[in-house]
Scaffold this motif. Structure first.
Motif, mmCIF file in Angstrom:
data_model
loop_
_atom_site.group_PDB
_atom_site.id
_atom_site.type_symbol
_atom_site.label_atom_id
_atom_site.label_comp_id
_atom_site.label_asym_id
_atom_site.label_seq_id
_atom_site.Cartn_x
_atom_site.Cartn_y
_atom_site.Cartn_z
ATOM 1 N N LEU A 187 0.969 -1.239 0.076
ATOM 2 C CA LEU A 187 0.027 -0.197 0.014
ATOM 3 C C LEU A 187 0.775 1.101 0.079
ATOM 4 C CD1 LEU A 187 -2.960 -0.867 2.399
ATOM 5 C CD2 LEU A 187 -2.998 -0.993 -0.162
ATOM 6 N N THR A 188 2.078 1.322 0.700
ATOM 7 C CA THR A 188 3.013 2.289 0.640
ATOM 8 C C THR A 188 3.523 2.513 -0.844
ATOM 9 O OG1 THR A 188 3.577 1.964 2.862
ATOM 10 C CG2 THR A 188 4.982 3.197 1.564
ATOM 11 N N LEU A 189 3.890 1.311 -1.272
ATOM 12 C CA LEU A 189 4.253 1.713 -2.684
ATOM 13 C C LEU A 189 3.207 1.966 -3.779
ATOM 14 C CD1 LEU A 189 6.611 -1.399 -3.169
ATOM 15 C CD2 LEU A 189 7.312 1.111 -2.669
ATOM 16 N N LEU A 190 1.875 1.646 -3.677
ATOM 17 C CA LEU A 190 0.944 1.831 -4.436
ATOM 18 C C LEU A 190 0.501 3.470 -4.307
ATOM 19 C CD1 LEU A 190 -1.075 0.306 -6.589
ATOM 20 C CD2 LEU A 190 -2.412 -0.138 -4.492
ATOM 21 N N PHE A 191 0.484 3.900 -3.030
ATOM 22 C CA PHE A 191 0.035 5.335 -2.914
ATOM 23 C C PHE A 191 1.210 6.192 -2.098
ATOM 24 C CE2 PHE A 191 -3.718 2.665 -2.194
ATOM 25 C CZ PHE A 191 -4.368 3.149 -3.404
ATOM 26 N N PRO A 192 2.244 6.413 -3.148
ATOM 27 C CA PRO A 192 3.502 7.102 -2.400
ATOM 28 C C PRO A 192 3.097 8.627 -2.032
ATOM 29 C CG PRO A 192 3.729 6.729 -4.625
ATOM 30 C CD PRO A 192 2.535 6.178 -4.257
ATOM 31 N N ALA A 193 2.243 8.973 -2.722
ATOM 32 C CA ALA A 193 2.201 10.756 -2.424
ATOM 33 C C ALA A 193 1.466 10.838 -1.172
ATOM 34 C CB ALA A 193 1.296 11.245 -3.700
ATOM 35 N N GLN A 194 0.617 10.148 -0.686
ATOM 36 C CA GLN A 194 -0.320 10.316 0.532
ATOM 37 C C GLN A 194 0.431 9.667 1.693
ATOM 38 O OE1 GLN A 194 -1.684 8.950 -2.210
ATOM 39 N NE2 GLN A 194 -2.582 10.961 -2.890
ATOM 40 N N PHE A 195 1.658 9.906 1.801
ATOM 41 C CA PHE A 195 2.411 9.018 2.803
ATOM 42 C C PHE A 195 2.005 8.812 4.311
ATOM 43 C CE2 PHE A 195 5.858 8.204 5.739
ATOM 44 C CZ PHE A 195 6.216 7.181 5.513
ATOM 45 N N GLU A 196 1.682 10.162 4.716
ATOM 46 C CA GLU A 196 0.897 10.275 6.097
ATOM 47 C C GLU A 196 -0.203 9.225 6.311
ATOM 48 O OE1 GLU A 196 1.807 12.859 4.423
ATOM 49 O OE2 GLU A 196 3.534 13.530 5.135
ATOM 50 N N ILE A 197 -1.184 9.545 5.322
ATOM 51 C CA ILE A 197 -2.554 8.970 5.392
ATOM 52 C C ILE A 197 -2.624 7.493 5.288
ATOM 53 C CG2 ILE A 197 -4.584 8.482 4.284
ATOM 54 C CD1 ILE A 197 -4.538 11.776 3.532
ATOM 55 N N VAL A 198 -1.642 7.358 4.362
ATOM 56 C CA VAL A 198 -1.116 5.451 4.124
ATOM 57 C C VAL A 198 -0.419 5.055 5.401
ATOM 58 C CG1 VAL A 198 -0.051 4.042 2.640
ATOM 59 C CG2 VAL A 198 -1.100 5.963 1.614
ATOM 60 N N GLY A 199 0.422 5.609 5.809
ATOM 61 C CA GLY A 199 0.921 5.065 7.150
ATOM 62 C C GLY A 199 -0.074 4.904 8.185
ATOM 63 N N VAL A 200 -0.930 5.852 8.319
ATOM 64 C CA VAL A 200 -1.881 5.651 9.586
ATOM 65 C C VAL A 200 -2.640 4.516 9.243
ATOM 66 C CG1 VAL A 200 -3.678 6.508 10.664
ATOM 67 C CG2 VAL A 200 -2.023 8.103 10.429
ATOM 68 N N LEU A 201 -3.346 4.217 7.992
ATOM 69 C CA LEU A 201 -3.953 3.285 7.396
ATOM 70 C C LEU A 201 -3.342 2.122 7.568
ATOM 71 C CD1 LEU A 201 -6.021 4.981 4.500
ATOM 72 C CD2 LEU A 201 -6.888 4.487 6.810
ATOM 73 N N ASN A 202 -2.039 2.091 7.217
ATOM 74 C CA ASN A 202 -1.341 0.488 7.257
ATOM 75 C C ASN A 202 -1.343 0.195 8.764
ATOM 76 O OD1 ASN A 202 -0.722 0.564 4.740
ATOM 77 N ND2 ASN A 202 1.147 1.706 4.669
ATOM 78 N N ILE A 203 -1.333 1.116 9.671
ATOM 79 C CA ILE A 203 -1.017 0.667 11.043
ATOM 80 C C ILE A 203 -2.327 0.294 11.542
ATOM 81 C CG2 ILE A 203 -0.720 1.456 13.524
ATOM 82 C CD1 ILE A 203 1.285 3.513 12.433
ATOM 83 N N LEU A 204 -3.465 0.958 11.100
ATOM 84 C CA LEU A 204 -4.618 0.255 11.609
ATOM 85 C C LEU A 204 -5.138 -1.075 10.904
ATOM 86 C CD1 LEU A 204 -6.876 3.394 11.490
ATOM 87 C CD2 LEU A 204 -6.051 2.393 13.295
ATOM 88 N N LEU A 205 -4.510 -1.291 9.554
ATOM 89 C CA LEU A 205 -4.736 -2.713 8.775
ATOM 90 C C LEU A 205 -3.895 -3.757 9.378
ATOM 91 C CD1 LEU A 205 -5.843 -3.872 6.340
ATOM 92 C CD2 LEU A 205 -3.761 -3.291 5.054
#
Length: 153
Positions: A54-72
Motif C-alpha cells: 500500500l505504501t508503494l501503491l500510494f506514495p504521495a499520501q504517505f501520512e494517510i497511508v501510514g496511519v491506514l497501514n497501522i490500522l490495517l
C-alpha cells in the motif's frame, strides 16, 4: 508498472485471506503454543507485505497511508490472533501493528534511500520498485509454504 503492483497486491491479499481461512478451518487442532506461533508469524508477514504494497501503491499520501497501514496491521493481527486464545490475540495485534510500521518504513526507504544513509544512485527507482514488489510476493509465498509445512509436521 502500476498494473503489476496492483496485481501483486491482490495476490498478496488473497494469499493472506487464504491463510486466514486455512488457519480458521483447522484451529481446533492447534495447541496453545502452535496457535501463538502461527498468530505471531502470519500477522507479522501479512501486515508487513500489505503495508509495503500500500505504501508503494500510494506514495504521495504517505501520512494517510501510514496511519491506514497501522490500522490495517492491527486488524490483521486481531483476525489471526483471535483464532485461539487471548495470548495469541495480544501477540497478533502487537506484531501486526509493528510489522505495518516496518512495511511503511521500508516503502519510504524505497522511495528515498537517503533516509537510511544509502546512496541515491544505488539503483534506479524502477529497479528498486520491482525488487520490493517481488520481495513482497516471495516473502508472502515462503511464509505460506512454511505455515503449510508446519501443519504437516
Amino acid at each position: 508498472m502500476n498494473i503489476f503492483l496492483i496485481s501483486v497486491t491482490f495476490i498478496n491479499f488473497f494469499a493472506g485471506a487464504w491463510l486466514y481461512l486455512r488457519l480458521r478451518k483447522s484451529r481446533l487442532l492447534f495447541s496453545d503454543r502452535f496457535g501463538y506461533t502461527a498468530s505471531y508469524f502470519t500477522s507479522s508477514i501479512v501486515g508487513l507485505v500489505a503495508s509495503l504494497n500500500l505504501t508503494l501503491l500510494f506514495p504521495a499520501q504517505f501520512e494517510i497511508v501510514g496511519v491506514l497501514n497501522i490500522l490495517l496491521g492491527i486488524t490483521i493481527g486481531y483476525l489471526f490472533g483471535s483464532l485461539l486464545n487471548e495470548q495469541s490475540l495480544i501477540a497478533g495485534i502487537y506484531n501486526g501493528g509493528t510489522s505495518a510500521i516496518m512495511g511503511t518504513m521500508l516503502g519510504a526507504v524505497m522511495k528515498k534511500p537517503a533516509i537510511c544513509g544509502l546512496p541515491e544512485n544505488i539503483a534506479s527507482e524502477q529497479e528498486m520498485f520491482i525488487f520490493f514488489i517481488l520481495f513482497s510476493l516471495c516473502i508472502q509465498g515462503i511464509a505460506a509454504l512454511l505455515l503449510l509445512f508446519s501443519f504437516k509436521a
